[in-house]
Design an enzyme around this catalytic site. Structure first.
Site, PDB file in Angstrom:
ATOM      1  N   ASP A   1       0.847  -1.194   0.000  1.00 40.47           N
ATOM      2  CA  ASP A   1       0.000   0.000   0.000  1.00 40.47           C
ATOM      3  C   ASP A   1       0.883   1.245   0.000  1.00 40.47           C
ATOM      4  O   ASP A   1       1.985   1.241   0.566  1.00 40.47           O
ATOM      5  CB  ASP A   1      -0.930   0.043   1.214  1.00 40.47           C
ATOM      6  CG  ASP A   1      -1.977   1.145   1.062  1.00 40.47           C
ATOM      7  OD1 ASP A   1      -2.922   0.958   0.275  1.00 40.47           O
ATOM      8  OD2 ASP A   1      -1.834   2.207   1.711  1.00 40.47           O
TER       9      ASP A   1
ATOM     10  N   ASP B   1      -3.202  -0.118   6.151  1.00 42.20           N
ATOM     11  CA  ASP B   1      -3.948  -0.538   4.955  1.00 42.20           C
ATOM     12  C   ASP B   1      -3.407  -1.851   4.396  1.00 42.20           C
ATOM     13  O   ASP B   1      -4.170  -2.715   3.957  1.00 42.20           O
ATOM     14  CB  ASP B   1      -3.881   0.546   3.878  1.00 42.20           C
ATOM     15  CG  ASP B   1      -4.718   1.771   4.212  1.00 42.20           C
ATOM     16  OD1 ASP B   1      -5.394   1.757   5.256  1.00 42.20           O
ATOM     17  OD2 ASP B   1      -4.686   2.742   3.438  1.00 42.20           O
TER      18      ASP B   1
ATOM     19  N   GLU C   1       0.810   5.734   0.291  1.00 46.88           N
ATOM     20  CA  GLU C   1       0.114   7.008   0.474  1.00 46.88           C
ATOM     21  C   GLU C   1       0.821   8.019  -0.420  1.00 46.88           C
ATOM     22  O   GLU C   1       2.059   7.968  -0.585  1.00 46.88           O
ATOM     23  CB  GLU C   1       0.155   7.459   1.935  1.00 46.88           C
ATOM     24  CG  GLU C   1      -0.531   6.512   2.903  1.00 46.88           C
ATOM     25  CD  GLU C   1      -1.984   6.224   2.588  1.00 46.88           C
ATOM     26  OE1 GLU C   1      -2.658   7.113   2.023  1.00 46.88           O
ATOM     27  OE2 GLU C   1      -2.450   5.116   2.899  1.00 46.88           O
TER      28      GLU C   1
ATOM     29  N   HIS D   1      -6.075   4.967   5.800  1.00 43.94           N
ATOM     30  CA  HIS D   1      -5.232   5.831   4.966  1.00 43.94           C
ATOM     31  C   HIS D   1      -3.836   6.018   5.548  1.00 43.94           C
ATOM     32  O   HIS D   1      -3.236   7.089   5.407  1.00 43.94           O
ATOM     33  CB  HIS D   1      -5.908   7.186   4.734  1.00 43.94           C
ATOM     34  CG  HIS D   1      -7.248   7.072   4.079  1.00 43.94           C
ATOM     35  ND1 HIS D   1      -7.410   6.569   2.807  1.00 43.94           N
ATOM     36  CD2 HIS D   1      -8.493   7.363   4.540  1.00 43.94           C
ATOM     37  CE1 HIS D   1      -8.703   6.574   2.504  1.00 43.94           C
ATOM     38  NE2 HIS D   1      -9.365   7.036   3.531  1.00 43.94           N
TER      39      HIS D   1
END
Length: 205
Positions: free
Chosen positions: A15, A160, A17, A155
């Site tokens: 994952d 995540d 961001e 998030h």
């Protein structure tokens, strides 16, 4: 890799961001990846990343909790990416809405190496659409709620990735009931293709 069984394969639950939605004008600010073998996390890669633009937009800070102060002394993506490539070697990438994550990784990879990521990729969002059509929303939050998966920090890349791993395990358990246990079958399902069902028989326990 494609001919391996799920038990034999190495999966990388990923994952990111980012500072926005488009890799053309946005950057990665956090990467998390869990290396999974035999259904168990055997290694972990996690780092914040300092964006070259020098600041994180306020709406992203509000969404993720990642502030400029948190990344000011962190490595840049040019420093981080070679480490990530080494960590992800010989693994099958698994991500929720994988197209998003791969678009950013491929943009960086092409810039730094002249080529895109070569790993096979599985998208748990696409798999959810194929396996669980009756669940109204295929967002990670909705699927976590449906399967009673704890979700502590939405998030944030590591949280995540951990939730995506738990969701992926639910999918594998479901597929095993239909005697589907090959990486090739997972990739076909994730790519929206049908399986050759002549050798698939549901196993009742």
């Amino acid at each position: 890799m494609y001919n391996l069984t799920i038990e034999e394969a190495t999966f990388l639950i990923l994952d990111l961001e980012t500072t926005g939605l488009n890799p053309a004008n946005s950057e990665i600010i956090e990467i998390a990846a869990l290396k999974v073998e035999g259904g168990v996390v055997v290694d972990k890669f996690h780092t914040l990343v300092k964006p070259s633009i020098g600041f994180i937009p306020p709406n992203i800070t509000k969404l993720t909790g990642i502030t400029n102060a948190l990344v000011v002394d962190k490595p840049t993506i040019k420093e981080v990416f070679p480490q990530f490539l080494e960590f992800s070697e010989n693994s099958i990438i698994v991500a929720h809405n994988a197209q998003f994550d791969l678009s950013f990784l491929n943009a960086v990879s092409y810039q730094l190496t002249g080529k895109t990521i070569q790993n096979p990729v599985l998208c748990t969002q696409t798999l959810a659409k194929r396996l669980f059509p009756d669940i109204p929303s295929k967002s990670l939050v909705s699927l976590a709620y449906h399967f009673n998966i704890p979700y502590h920090k939405k998030h944030r890349a590591l949280s995540d990735a951990e939730v995506t791993f738990e969701l992926f395990k639910k999918m594998i358990e479901y597929l095993y009931r239909f005697n589907i246990n090959k990486v090739m079958d997972l990739v076909r399902l994730s790519n929206g293709k049908d399986l050759n069902q002549t050798s698939k028989r549901r196993r009742y326990v």
